[in-house]
Write a protein that holds these residues in place. Structure first.
Motif, PDB file in Angstrom:
ATOM      1  N   GLY A  28       0.787  -1.228   0.000  1.00 13.88           N
ATOM      2  CA  GLY A  28       0.000   0.000   0.000  1.00 13.88           C
ATOM      3  C   GLY A  28       0.814   1.270   0.000  1.00 13.88           C
ATOM      4  O   GLY A  28       0.247   2.368   0.093  1.00 13.88           O
ATOM      5  N   GLU A  29       2.139   1.167  -0.119  1.00 16.80           N
ATOM      6  CA  GLU A  29       3.018   2.336  -0.119  1.00 16.80           C
ATOM      7  C   GLU A  29       3.838   2.384  -1.402  1.00 16.80           C
ATOM      8  O   GLU A  29       3.914   1.398  -2.145  1.00 16.80           O
ATOM      9  N   ILE A  30       4.463   3.517  -1.640  1.00 12.17           N
ATOM     10  CA  ILE A  30       5.412   3.645  -2.746  1.00 12.17           C
ATOM     11  C   ILE A  30       6.687   4.299  -2.222  1.00 12.17           C
ATOM     12  O   ILE A  30       6.676   4.948  -1.169  1.00 12.17           O
ATOM     13  N   VAL A  71       8.705   8.108  -8.691  1.00 12.27           N
ATOM     14  CA  VAL A  71       8.460   6.766  -8.142  1.00 12.27           C
ATOM     15  C   VAL A  71       9.550   5.808  -8.614  1.00 12.27           C
ATOM     16  O   VAL A  71       9.854   5.741  -9.810  1.00 12.27           O
ATOM     17  N   ASP A  72      10.163   5.090  -7.659  1.00  7.59           N
ATOM     18  CA  ASP A  72      11.157   4.088  -8.081  1.00  7.59           C
ATOM     19  C   ASP A  72      10.909   2.711  -7.483  1.00  7.59           C
ATOM     20  O   ASP A  72      11.561   1.745  -7.875  1.00  7.59           O
ATOM     21  N   GLU A  73       9.953   2.586  -6.555  1.00  9.76           N
ATOM     22  CA  GLU A  73       9.503   1.279  -6.077  1.00  9.76           C
ATOM     23  C   GLU A  73       8.018   1.378  -5.759  1.00  9.76           C
ATOM     24  O   GLU A  73       7.554   2.392  -5.223  1.00  9.76           O
ATOM     25  N   VAL A  74       7.278   0.334  -6.065  1.00 13.05           N
ATOM     26  CA  VAL A  74       5.840   0.297  -5.805  1.00 13.05           C
ATOM     27  C   VAL A  74       5.534  -0.890  -4.903  1.00 13.05           C
ATOM     28  O   VAL A  74       5.895  -2.028  -5.208  1.00 13.05           O
ATOM     29  N   GLY A  75       4.878  -0.627  -3.784  1.00 13.36           N
ATOM     30  CA  GLY A  75       4.556  -1.680  -2.831  1.00 13.36           C
ATOM     31  C   GLY A  75       3.439  -2.592  -3.316  1.00 13.36           C
ATOM     32  O   GLY A  75       2.677  -2.255  -4.228  1.00 13.36           O
ATOM     33  N   GLU A  76       3.344  -3.735  -2.679  1.00 17.67           N
ATOM     34  CA  GLU A  76       2.316  -4.723  -3.018  1.00 17.67           C
ATOM     35  C   GLU A  76       0.924  -4.118  -2.865  1.00 17.67           C
ATOM     36  O   GLU A  76       0.633  -3.391  -1.909  1.00 17.67           O
ATOM     37  N   VAL A  78      -0.533  -1.871  -4.716  1.00 18.50           N
ATOM     38  CA  VAL A  78      -0.692  -0.508  -5.228  1.00 18.50           C
ATOM     39  C   VAL A  78      -0.987  -0.555  -6.720  1.00 18.50           C
ATOM     40  O   VAL A  78      -0.221  -1.138  -7.491  1.00 18.50           O
ATOM     41  N   ASP A  79      -2.095   0.064  -7.123  1.00 18.89           N
ATOM     42  CA  ASP A  79      -2.471   0.118  -8.532  1.00 18.89           C
ATOM     43  C   ASP A  79      -2.496   1.570  -9.002  1.00 18.89           C
ATOM     44  O   ASP A  79      -2.622   2.508  -8.202  1.00 18.89           O
ATOM     45  N   GLY A  80      -2.413   1.756 -10.301  1.00 22.18           N
ATOM     46  CA  GLY A  80      -2.588   3.081 -10.875  1.00 22.18           C
ATOM     47  C   GLY A  80      -1.374   3.977 -10.810  1.00 22.18           C
ATOM     48  O   GLY A  80      -1.477   5.167 -11.125  1.00 22.18           O
ATOM     49  N   ILE A  81      -0.246   3.457 -10.378  1.00 25.00           N
ATOM     50  CA  ILE A  81       0.982   4.256 -10.321  1.00 25.00           C
ATOM     51  C   ILE A  81       2.133   3.359 -10.753  1.00 25.00           C
ATOM     52  O   ILE A  81       2.131   2.153 -10.466  1.00 25.00           O
ATOM     53  N   GLU A  82       3.094   3.936 -11.452  1.00 25.65           N
ATOM     54  CA  GLU A  82       4.177   3.134 -12.001  1.00 25.65           C
ATOM     55  C   GLU A  82       5.520   3.783 -11.723  1.00 25.65           C
ATOM     56  O   GLU A  82       5.606   4.995 -11.492  1.00 25.65           O
ATOM     57  N   VAL A  83       6.567   2.956 -11.748  1.00 28.97           N
ATOM     58  CA  VAL A  83       7.924   3.479 -11.632  1.00 28.97           C
ATOM     59  C   VAL A  83       8.144   4.518 -12.723  1.00 28.97           C
ATOM     60  O   VAL A  83       7.783   4.312 -13.887  1.00 28.97           O
ATOM     61  N   ARG A 106      -0.409  12.149  -8.653  1.00 29.60           N
ATOM     62  CA  ARG A 106       0.453  12.589  -9.747  1.00 29.60           C
ATOM     63  C   ARG A 106       0.533  14.114  -9.739  1.00 29.60           C
ATOM     64  O   ARG A 106      -0.462  14.796  -9.506  1.00 29.60           O
ATOM     65  N   MET A 107       1.708  14.637 -10.036  1.00 32.98           N
ATOM     66  CA  MET A 107       1.893  16.080 -10.073  1.00 32.98           C
ATOM     67  C   MET A 107       1.140  16.683 -11.250  1.00 32.98           C
ATOM     68  O   MET A 107       1.225  16.183 -12.374  1.00 32.98           O
ATOM     69  N   PRO A 108       0.409  17.773 -11.026  1.00 38.71           N
ATOM     70  CA  PRO A 108      -0.255  18.454 -12.137  1.00 38.71           C
ATOM     71  C   PRO A 108       0.763  19.013 -13.129  1.00 38.71           C
ATOM     72  O   PRO A 108       1.887  19.354 -12.756  1.00 38.71           O
ATOM     73  N   GLU A 109       0.345  19.129 -14.378  1.00 38.43           N
ATOM     74  CA  GLU A 109       1.208  19.694 -15.413  1.00 38.43           C
ATOM     75  C   GLU A 109       1.608  21.118 -15.037  1.00 38.43           C
ATOM     76  O   GLU A 109       0.804  21.900 -14.535  1.00 38.43           O
ATOM     77  N   GLY A 110       2.881  21.437 -15.291  1.00 36.19           N
ATOM     78  CA  GLY A 110       3.355  22.794 -15.056  1.00 36.19           C
ATOM     79  C   GLY A 110       3.878  23.062 -13.671  1.00 36.19           C
ATOM     80  O   GLY A 110       4.431  24.135 -13.406  1.00 36.19           O
TER      81      GLY A 110
END
Length: 297
Positions: A28-30, A71-76, A78-83, A106-110
């Motif tokens: 559940g963490e990243i 993001v460089d590691e994704v915990g067990e 966790v969906d919708g986010i990627e390295v 996710r960071m907004p554009e700009g």
């Protein structure tokens, strides 16, 4: 990795940049490679041992709640986010080269990494205290200590909701408050009368802890309409001290929406390196901040 840590409670001198083992995310963490970390008043309150009830820690301890990075590691689980995704959020020991986040978006554009690191805790706090104050569209909210990070967020969120805001700050920050949509006045001797001349006050927030609680209660006429995030003695006056965070993921989602609509922008007043964490705390404790202070990794 490099990490800011302290082994005893005390002043800024207890902060040291050390070599530490890299953390890894639980389910559940990243984990992110930190690009910037927000400097919040709660950070130095924790360092001093002031808020152990809300933030229990074991020494030695890292420092920091807010960060932005990649993001460089994704915990067990966790969906919708990627390295490789650029995110901002809240976690632990964020004054470091790597940190684990428990809430993120996710960071907004700009938005730069420095700017993004300044949002998570202050937006959650701003949304929470506006809700707890019970102020609605068409009413007037008084914000004492309005030029800092939380104040900057409160002023803009309130304006977006149709709430009139009277903000107090130092003389140098009056134009800044007006740019955020507030009716501005200075604190210091005679501030209660200056606010009273500006009209009715329906609710009030103490964001700076500068001994203003009695005046805020006088202006609202009801201690239940006053919320403090900075004066630990507030309950002695019947005023609620708000120190327990609500839903950070919900706050981040609302922040993204506001930023994307151009309704929220919190400027970065000053940036520091990790090795300058003590200097950042000294400046934060001195007050008079306009916007946010961040550490850049």
């Amino acid at each position: 990795m490099k990490k800011v840590s302290f082994a005893e409670f005390g002043g800024p001198e207890v902060l040291h940049l050390i070599d530490a083992e890299e953390p890894h995310p639980a389910p559940g963490e990243i984990r992110i490679a930190v690009r910037a970390a927000g400097v919040n008043p709660v950070d130095w309150r924790v360092r001093e041992g002031q808020v152990l009830g809300a933030h229990p820690i074991e020494l030695p301890s890292g420092v920091g709640l807010d960060a932005s990075g990649v993001v460089d590691e994704v915990g067990e689980g966790v969906d919708g986010i990627e390295v490789g995704d650029r995110v901002f959020g809240e976690g632990s020991s964020t004054y470091a080269e790597f940190s684990v986040l428990s809430a993120w978006a996710r960071m907004p554009e700009g938005l730069t990494f420095e700017e993004a690191a300044g949002y998570p805790s202050v937006v959650e706090t701003a949304l929470r205290v506006i809700r707890e104050a019970g102020v609605r569209s068409g009413q007037t909210l008084l914000v004492s200590g309005a030029s800092g990070g939380v104040g900057s967020a409160v002023l803009q969120i309130a304006r977006d909701r149709g709430i009139k805001v009277i903000g107090t700050a130092g003389a140098a920050n009056q134009d800044y408050l007006r740019s955020m949509g507030a009716v501005a006045t200075t604190y210091g001797e005679g501030w209660v009368e200056r606010v009273r001349e500006l009209g009715r006050v329906d609710a009030a927030l103490d964001l700076a802890g500068s001994g203003v609680i009695r005046g805020l209660v006088e202006l609202t006429g009801d201690a239940r309409k006053v919320i403090s995030i900075a004066d630990l003695d507030a309950p002695r006056f019947g005023v609620r001290f708000s120190g327990v965070a609500g839903s950070v993921p919900e706050a981040l989602a609302e922040a993204v929406g506001l930023i994307s609509r151009g309704k929220l922008h919190i400027p970065v007043e000053k940036s520091y390196g990790l090795a300058e964490a003590a200097a950042a705390h000294i400046d934060s404790q001195a007050g008079h901040t306009r916007g946010r202070r961040v550490l850049v990794v």
